[in-house]
Design a protein around this motif. Structure first.
Motif, PDB file in Angstrom:
ATOM      1  N   VAL A 121      61.176   8.032  63.630  1.00  0.00           N
ATOM      2  CA  VAL A 121      61.171   9.234  62.787  1.00  0.00           C
ATOM      3  C   VAL A 121      59.743   9.626  62.417  1.00  0.00           C
ATOM      4  O   VAL A 121      58.945   8.781  62.030  1.00  0.00           O
ATOM      5  N   VAL A 180      64.766  13.301  50.820  1.00  0.00           N
ATOM      6  CA  VAL A 180      63.689  13.478  51.804  1.00  0.00           C
ATOM      7  C   VAL A 180      64.279  13.449  53.212  1.00  0.00           C
ATOM      8  O   VAL A 180      64.748  12.399  53.684  1.00  0.00           O
ATOM      9  N   ASN A 181      64.285  14.605  53.822  1.00  0.00           N
ATOM     10  CA  ASN A 181      64.807  14.747  55.191  1.00  0.00           C
ATOM     11  C   ASN A 181      66.138  14.038  55.388  1.00  0.00           C
ATOM     12  O   ASN A 181      66.334  13.325  56.381  1.00  0.00           O
ATOM     13  N   LEU A 208      71.041   6.082  47.338  1.00  0.00           N
ATOM     14  CA  LEU A 208      72.223   5.938  48.192  1.00  0.00           C
ATOM     15  C   LEU A 208      71.929   6.380  49.612  1.00  0.00           C
ATOM     16  O   LEU A 208      71.002   7.165  49.867  1.00  0.00           O
ATOM     17  N   ASP A 209      72.748   5.884  50.509  1.00  0.00           N
ATOM     18  CA  ASP A 209      72.650   6.273  51.913  1.00  0.00           C
ATOM     19  C   ASP A 209      74.001   6.029  52.565  1.00  0.00           C
ATOM     20  O   ASP A 209      74.717   5.095  52.198  1.00  0.00           O
ATOM     21  N   ILE A 210      74.326   6.862  53.558  1.00  0.00           N
ATOM     22  CA  ILE A 210      75.605   6.700  54.261  1.00  0.00           C
ATOM     23  C   ILE A 210      75.574   5.505  55.215  1.00  0.00           C
ATOM     24  O   ILE A 210      76.611   4.980  55.590  1.00  0.00           O
ATOM     25  N   SER A 211      74.366   5.066  55.602  1.00  0.00           N
ATOM     26  CA  SER A 211      74.246   4.016  56.619  1.00  0.00           C
ATOM     27  C   SER A 211      74.101   2.633  55.984  1.00  0.00           C
ATOM     28  O   SER A 211      73.113   2.361  55.293  1.00  0.00           O
ATOM     29  N   GLY A 237      70.090   9.766  50.366  1.00  0.00           N
ATOM     30  CA  GLY A 237      69.678   9.481  51.747  1.00  0.00           C
ATOM     31  C   GLY A 237      68.362   8.723  51.722  1.00  0.00           C
ATOM     32  O   GLY A 237      67.391   9.088  52.366  1.00  0.00           O
ATOM     33  N   THR A 238      68.352   7.624  50.986  1.00  0.00           N
ATOM     34  CA  THR A 238      67.106   6.871  50.754  1.00  0.00           C
ATOM     35  C   THR A 238      66.552   6.214  52.019  1.00  0.00           C
ATOM     36  O   THR A 238      65.381   5.866  52.087  1.00  0.00           O
ATOM     37  N   MET A 289      70.762   0.992  56.828  1.00  0.00           N
ATOM     38  CA  MET A 289      69.622   1.530  56.061  1.00  0.00           C
ATOM     39  C   MET A 289      69.596   0.865  54.683  1.00  0.00           C
ATOM     40  O   MET A 289      68.536   0.436  54.209  1.00  0.00           O
ATOM     41  N   TRP A 313      72.409   6.400  62.728  1.00  0.00           N
ATOM     42  CA  TRP A 313      71.452   6.091  61.643  1.00  0.00           C
ATOM     43  C   TRP A 313      71.278   4.589  61.506  1.00  0.00           C
ATOM     44  O   TRP A 313      70.180   4.097  61.252  1.00  0.00           O
ATOM     45  N   LEU A 319      73.130  17.126  58.168  1.00  0.00           N
ATOM     46  CA  LEU A 319      74.398  17.420  58.839  1.00  0.00           C
ATOM     47  C   LEU A 319      74.381  18.877  59.291  1.00  0.00           C
ATOM     48  O   LEU A 319      73.914  19.746  58.552  1.00  0.00           O
ATOM     49  N   MET A 335      81.179  12.718  57.208  1.00  0.00           N
ATOM     50  CA  MET A 335      80.329  12.520  58.393  1.00  0.00           C
ATOM     51  C   MET A 335      81.107  11.702  59.419  1.00  0.00           C
ATOM     52  O   MET A 335      81.815  10.776  59.061  1.00  0.00           O
ATOM     53  N   TYR A 351      62.341   2.140  62.035  1.00  0.00           N
ATOM     54  CA  TYR A 351      62.346   3.465  61.421  1.00  0.00           C
ATOM     55  C   TYR A 351      61.127   4.318  61.761  1.00  0.00           C
ATOM     56  O   TYR A 351      61.249   5.447  62.199  1.00  0.00           O
ATOM     57  N   ASP A 359      78.323   8.522  50.838  1.00  0.00           N
ATOM     58  CA  ASP A 359      78.150   9.834  51.468  1.00  0.00           C
ATOM     59  C   ASP A 359      77.768  10.859  50.396  1.00  0.00           C
ATOM     60  O   ASP A 359      78.459  10.976  49.370  1.00  0.00           O
TER      61      ASP A 359
HETATM   62  C1  LIG Z   1      65.458  10.813  58.344  1.00  0.00           C
HETATM   63  S1  LIG Z   1      66.195   9.639  57.322  1.00  0.00           S
HETATM   64  C2  LIG Z   1      65.262   9.812  55.812  1.00  0.00           C
HETATM   65  C3  LIG Z   1      65.277   8.573  54.967  1.00  0.00           C
HETATM   66  C4  LIG Z   1      64.395   8.583  53.721  1.00  0.00           C
HETATM   67  N1  LIG Z   1      64.763   9.629  52.808  1.00  0.00           N
HETATM   68  C5  LIG Z   1      62.933   8.685  54.116  1.00  0.00           C
HETATM   69  O1  LIG Z   1      62.420   9.808  54.121  1.00  0.00           O
HETATM   70  O2  LIG Z   1      62.317   7.659  54.414  1.00  0.00           O
HETATM   71  C6  LIG Z   1      67.724  10.399  56.893  1.00  0.00           C
HETATM   72  C7  LIG Z   1      68.637   9.490  56.092  1.00  0.00           C
HETATM   73  O3  LIG Z   1      69.699  10.273  55.533  1.00  0.00           O
HETATM   74  C8  LIG Z   1      70.893   9.524  55.603  1.00  0.00           C
HETATM   75  N2  LIG Z   1      72.021  10.468  55.547  1.00  0.00           N
HETATM   76  C9  LIG Z   1      72.323  11.427  56.437  1.00  0.00           C
HETATM   77  N3  LIG Z   1      73.432  12.094  56.049  1.00  0.00           N
HETATM   78  C10 LIG Z   1      73.833  11.521  54.868  1.00  0.00           C
HETATM   79  C11 LIG Z   1      74.906  11.763  53.977  1.00  0.00           C
HETATM   80  N4  LIG Z   1      75.822  12.699  54.209  1.00  0.00           N
HETATM   81  N5  LIG Z   1      75.002  11.000  52.863  1.00  0.00           N
HETATM   82  C12 LIG Z   1      74.095  10.009  52.612  1.00  0.00           C
HETATM   83  N6  LIG Z   1      73.062   9.740  53.429  1.00  0.00           N
HETATM   84  C13 LIG Z   1      72.920  10.482  54.544  1.00  0.00           C
HETATM   85  C14 LIG Z   1      70.768   8.768  56.933  1.00  0.00           C
HETATM   86  O4  LIG Z   1      71.615   7.653  56.999  1.00  0.00           O
HETATM   87  C15 LIG Z   1      69.287   8.396  56.938  1.00  0.00           C
HETATM   88  O5  LIG Z   1      69.047   7.145  56.340  1.00  0.00           O
END
Ligand SMILES: C[S@@+](CC[C@H](N)C(=O)[O-])C[C@H]1O[C@@H](n2cnc3c(N)ncnc32)[C@H](O)[C@@H]1O
Length: 258
Positions: A20, A115-116, A72-75, A52-53, A78, A9, A120, A1, A16, A98
């Motif tokens: 969203v 969840v959402n 896990l989360d990339i940010s 992507g928590t 977050m 993010w 990418l 990413m 949040y 990632d």
């Molecule tokens: C819309 S939020 C959803 C967060 C959570 N799942 C929720 O529904 O409350 C999307 C999340 O996915 C993470 N994300 C996006 N691409 C990612 C990747 N390649 N690896 C890990 N996390 C990722 C973002 O950083 C962001 O926190």
């Protein structure tokens, strides 16, 4: 990413629920709880990974239902917030990571949840993440996910167009109003992408999501809608559609079954 998406993010983490439209928002019936309680056998609730928590909305529930939770989360921002929300839960491990490289977790989880977060826009990234999810599951593991819906946007276009015609606009004006109302210039209808702040995010047509899950190797794929009550949106214009079927994201329940 790329760097810009992580930063975007990070920014979203601050506020949040204003940024969203979430299946965790008040008033939304999120099917994840029911599916885990009723469709995941108790013996298969040892380990779960939340990909992507975000700020960790699902973690208190997962912590109760499973022995071990990896989230896990990339940010980094977050994860910082998730730590505040769920860091005191003893069986939850939080990581900045990632989802495109989950080698260290292969064949370790009964359940994977996302969840959402598979947003990418490039096909290669989407395919890679779905494959990584398939790989982190045990042979009889299940994947439970929610994905933004492209079909819902087209449904909204139908409602906007119908309304303009009913209000007395001619076809040309009605179409112009519709395209403006749905922010059509931010979408690519072939790629299923949407420009959101500094990011381009993937949205899914039902047939594409089914196809991609099948291609990643999943079996017995079940799909349904997660409906968003009209009041959940910031956009007051949408309240005009109250009483009509609501907009939705896609919910999926899929098995690895090797
Ligand atoms: C819309 S939020 C959803 C967060 C959570 N799942 C929720 O529904 O409350 C999307 C999340 O996915 C993470 N994300 C996006 N691409 C990612 C990747 N390649 N690896 C890990 N996390 C990722 C973002 O950083 C962001 O926190």
């Amino acid at each position: 990413m790329n760097e810009i998406n992580v930063k975007a993010w990070d920014k979203t983490a601050k506020d949040y629920f204003t940024e969203v439209v979430s299946p965790f928002a008040k008033g939304v019936e999120n099917p994840i709880y029911w599916y885990i309680e009723k469709k995941v056998d108790y013996s298969k609730r040892k380990s779960v990974i939340d990909i992507g928590t975000g700020i960790g909305n699902l973690l208190p529930f997962l912590s109760k239902e499973f022995k071990e939770v990896v989230a896990l989360d990339i940010s980094p921002k977050m994860i910082e917030k998730a730590k505040k929300n769920a860091g005191n839960l003893e069986n939850v491990k939080l990581l900045v990571k990632d989802a495109r490289d989950l080698k260290e977790f292969y064949n370790q989880f009964d359940v994977a949840v996302s969840v959402n977060s598979i947003l990418l826009p490039e096909i290669k990234s989407i395919e890679k993440i779905l494959l990584e999810i398939y790989n982190v599951l045990n042979d009889d593991g299940v994947f439970i996910g929610i994905f933004p819906s492209m079909d819902a946007l087209l449904y909204r276009a139908v409602l906007e167009h119908e309304k303009a015609i009913e209000d007395g606009d001619d076809e040309k004006t009605a179409l112009e109003k519709t395209l403006k109302a749905i922010d059509a210039d931010k979408f690519d209808f072939v790629l299923g992408t949407f420009k959101y702040h500094d990011m381009v995010q993937k949205h899914y047509y039902k047939f594409e999501l089914m196809y991609r899950l099948w291609k990643a190797g999943f079996k017995n794929i079940r799909m349904r809608k997660v409906f968003y009550p009209w009041e959940v949106y910031e956009d007051e214009d949408l309240l005009e559609f109250k009483g009509k079927p609501e907009l939705w994201d896609w919910f999926i329940f899929a098995e690895k079954k090797v």
